[in-house]
Design an enzyme around this catalytic site. Structure first.
Site, PDB file in Angstrom:
ATOM      1  N   CYS A 382       0.829  -1.199   0.000  1.00 34.80           N
ATOM      2  CA  CYS A 382       0.000   0.000   0.000  1.00 34.80           C
ATOM      3  C   CYS A 382       0.872   1.260   0.000  1.00 34.80           C
ATOM      4  CB  CYS A 382      -0.999  -0.047   1.146  1.00 34.80           C
ATOM      5  SG  CYS A 382      -2.483   0.896   0.774  1.00 34.80           S
ATOM      6  N   HIS A 508      -3.706  -5.140   0.325  1.00 35.65           N
ATOM      7  CA  HIS A 508      -3.131  -5.667   1.571  1.00 35.65           C
ATOM      8  C   HIS A 508      -3.139  -7.195   1.577  1.00 35.65           C
ATOM      9  CE1 HIS A 508      -2.830  -1.898   3.881  1.00 35.65           C
ATOM     10  NE2 HIS A 508      -3.787  -1.502   3.056  1.00 35.65           N
ATOM     11  N   GLU A 510      -1.490  -9.154   3.368  1.00 39.25           N
ATOM     12  CA  GLU A 510      -1.352  -9.696   4.729  1.00 39.25           C
ATOM     13  C   GLU A 510      -2.708 -10.038   5.348  1.00 39.25           C
ATOM     14  OE1 GLU A 510      -1.058  -6.568   3.866  1.00 39.25           O
ATOM     15  OE2 GLU A 510      -1.581  -5.157   5.473  1.00 39.25           O
TER      16      GLU A 510
HETATM   17  N1  GLN Z   1      -2.050   6.647   2.829  1.00 42.97           N
HETATM   18  C1  GLN Z   1      -2.134   5.894   1.608  1.00 42.97           C
HETATM   19  C2  GLN Z   1      -3.500   6.069   0.946  1.00 42.97           C
HETATM   20  O1  GLN Z   1      -4.455   6.428   1.588  1.00 42.97           O
HETATM   21  C3  GLN Z   1      -1.823   4.427   1.839  1.00 42.97           C
HETATM   22  C4  GLN Z   1      -2.797   3.746   2.740  1.00 42.97           C
HETATM   23  C5  GLN Z   1      -2.278   2.454   3.295  1.00 42.97           C
HETATM   24  O2  GLN Z   1      -1.061   2.192   3.297  1.00 42.97           O
HETATM   25  N2  GLN Z   1      -3.171   1.618   3.806  1.00 42.97           N
HETATM   26  O3  GLN Z   1      -3.634   5.800  -0.223  1.00 42.97           O
END
Ligand code: GLN
Length: 538
Positions: A382, A508, A510
């Site tokens: 992410c 994600h 994970e």
């Molecule tokens: N802050 C980033 C976004 O909102 C990544 C979010 C995250 O890593 N879950 O896109």
């Protein structure tokens, strides 16, 4: 008819109600019952999505896009089945529903009160889960500790359900602590007696006591607990400290927790749990033939719970590779100005963690440049993927000052930008891109090798995206966009060739790694680190 088990906690918090609930559920699942687990959280936030990880650890996201308590992660990792919005209820959500109904005039002029309106809504949410999933057994974990003011309505709902359904259909398992006083060299039962008294005051006689302890419980002690807490002796279960949470189902099997539960619920006990795959996993976990060290670069490193699912994914993927993965937390802020070699050279790979806001971001970007150039395996999740894109933009594509608009909204090159449908959103709760989305993987990419297929679904939680206006510039400069959302064209996976492992994912992974199904990207990452380490030495 669905049977209900409520797990309450006494004496202190952090006794591991989530792990006990998940372990019990696993044993019942192995006996062919259809089981799910639900968490009732007593706080007033509508969901934990708006909570800082320092407050509440990781926010776990379900397929249907609910932002939930991290215990749901344990449930999925143990049971290997997906949870949903209905598996996590907070006091905030309960009150929100009741207050909305009041505004709609549903209560027809009545005074709206904790009993019956709040307790009815709690009971409705518990039974709704049972109906929707057609479950044989629903295990509901009540967050907090018995005696807390805020969990009283949940205990009252439980009392009512036991009265309405009968205790053979609605069981209470009470998890408690038996402290060891080293000066007296004795295990003490008094705190448990007091916490059972609290439960009795709420009208609930616990059926089974699960006793957390650092020393084995003697028969005398079990007898004493049984006598004072008014349970049968066989229902005093020892839960001794374990070296890994994954031992707990086997410990509970040995203590016959599942058997006691089924007997009390008047359910069949014929099929004994085998746990074959589970035991194989434990065998591999406890007898690794290799060891690797990976740096987890994030900003909540003081609190491992903030990255719970990432740590657990390394446990699963390590075991799959018969390798112990030693995860070393590294604070990204330290990497903003310090020399990087001393931090990164001794590592077999780095994972750049998800996150929000600008703190530590330049450290993440510097670390990525270092591992890209020095061919140290890299996995970005992410925000970690977004940092990899920014780094590549600045140092390879030649876009000076490139940034994510989350960090710098005046950048000349917004290579990571707010998604179109996020621009008009002003509220914070539940408004990100959340939940499961499709992704199509390019053949012969690293991702394709890992997954072994082209169509995948992964869970998301973010507001910003790879800016497709720059797509051609990136691909011309050698970055491979190997995963694309087939419906929107959004870039979900980037990777680099001629590198032992360089993969960034917008989703994600994970959140979908389980004991029996370790996530393919984590497995591939560990494999690549092992290969890299072995080749270097050869
Ligand atoms: N802050 C980033 C976004 O909102 C990544 C979010 C995250 O890593 N879950 O896109």
């Amino acid at each position: 008819m669905t049977k209900y088990i409520f797990v309450t906690g006494g004496v202190t918090s952090s006794l591991g109600k989530g792990i006990i609930s998940a372990s019990l559920a696993k044993l019942l699942q192995e006996r062919s019952y259809k089981v799910t687990i639900q968490k009732l959280d007593p706080y007033i936030n509508v969901d934990p999505g708006t909570l800082n990880p320092y407050e509440h650890g990781e926010c776990y996201v379900t397929d249907d896009g609910a932002e939930t308590d991290l215990d749901l992660g344990h449930y999925e990792r143990f049971l290997n089945t997906a949870t949903s919005q209905d598996n996590n209820i907070t006091t905030g959500r309960i009150y929100q529903t009741v207050i909305n109904k009041e505004r709609e005039g549903v209560y027809l002029g009545k005074t709206v009160q904790v009993i019956p309106h709040i307790t009815d809504e709690i009971k409705r949410r518990v039974m709704l889960l049972a109906d929707k999933g057609d479950f044989d057994i629903v295990i509901t974990e009540i967050g907090g500790t018995v005696g807390d003011i805020e969990s009283l309505p949940y205990l009252e709902a439980l009392r009512q359900m036991r009265r309405e359904l009968g205790i053979e259909n609605c069981l209470n398992v009470h998890l408690t602590l038996i402290p060891y006083l080293s000066a007296a060299k004795e295990l003490k039962t008094k705190p448990t007696q007091h916490s059972v008294k609290e439960l009795l005051q709420a009208g609930i006689q616990p059926d089974i006591l699960v006793c957390r302890t650092e020393k084995p419980l003697t028969t005398e002690l079990k007898q004493k607990l049984a006598l004072f807490c008014n349970v049968d002796q066989k229902s005093v279960i020892e839960a001794i400290d374990a070296s890994t949470i994954y031992d707990v189902p086997l410990l509970m099997l040995k203590e016959k927790l599942d058997l006691r539960v089924l007997k009390k619920l008047k359910l069949k006990t014929s099929q004994k749990p085998e746990l074959t795959a589970w035991k194989e996993f434990l065998g591999r976990l406890k007898n690794p033939s290799h060891d690797i060290k990976i740096g987890l670069i994030g900003k909540y490193n003081e609190l491992p719970d903030a990255y719970k699912s990432i740590y657990e994914s390394f446990v699963h993927s390590g075991a799959a590779n018969e390798c112990h993965v030693n995860v070393v937390p590294i604070h990204s802020e330290r990497l903003e100005s310090d020399e990087l070699g001393p931090y990164l050279d001794s590592l077999d790979g780095i994972l750049v963690a998800p996150g929000f806001g600008e703190r530590g971001i330049e450290g993440k970007i510097r670390a990525i440049q270092y591992v890209r150039e020095n061919k140290i395996p890299f996995f970005g999740i992410c925000l970690g993927m977004q940092c990899a894109v920014v780094e590549y933009a600045r140092n390879v594509v030649g876009l000076k000052g490139a940034a994510s608009t989350e960090v710098n909204d005046k950048t000349s090159h917004p290579v990571i930008d707010l998604m179109e449908d996020q621009k008009s959103i002003k509220t914070m709760g539940g408004t990100m891109r959340l939940g499961s989305y499709k992704c199509r993987i390019e053949k012969s990419s690293m991702a394709h090798k890992a997954y072994g297929r082209q169509e995948i679904q992964e869970r998301h939680r973010h507001r910003f995206e790879f800016n497709n206006k720059y797509l051609k510039k990136f691909t011309d400069a050698g970055m491979i966009t190997s995963g694309i959302n087939p419906d929107t064209g959004l870039v979900e996976i980037v990777e680099l060739k001629d590198h032992p492992f360089f993969v960034g994912v917008q989703f994600h992974p994970e959140l979908k790694s389980t004991v029996e199904r370790p996530h393919p990207l984590f497995v591939a990452f560990v494999k690549a680190m092992l290969k890299n380490k072995f080749n270097e030495k050869a």
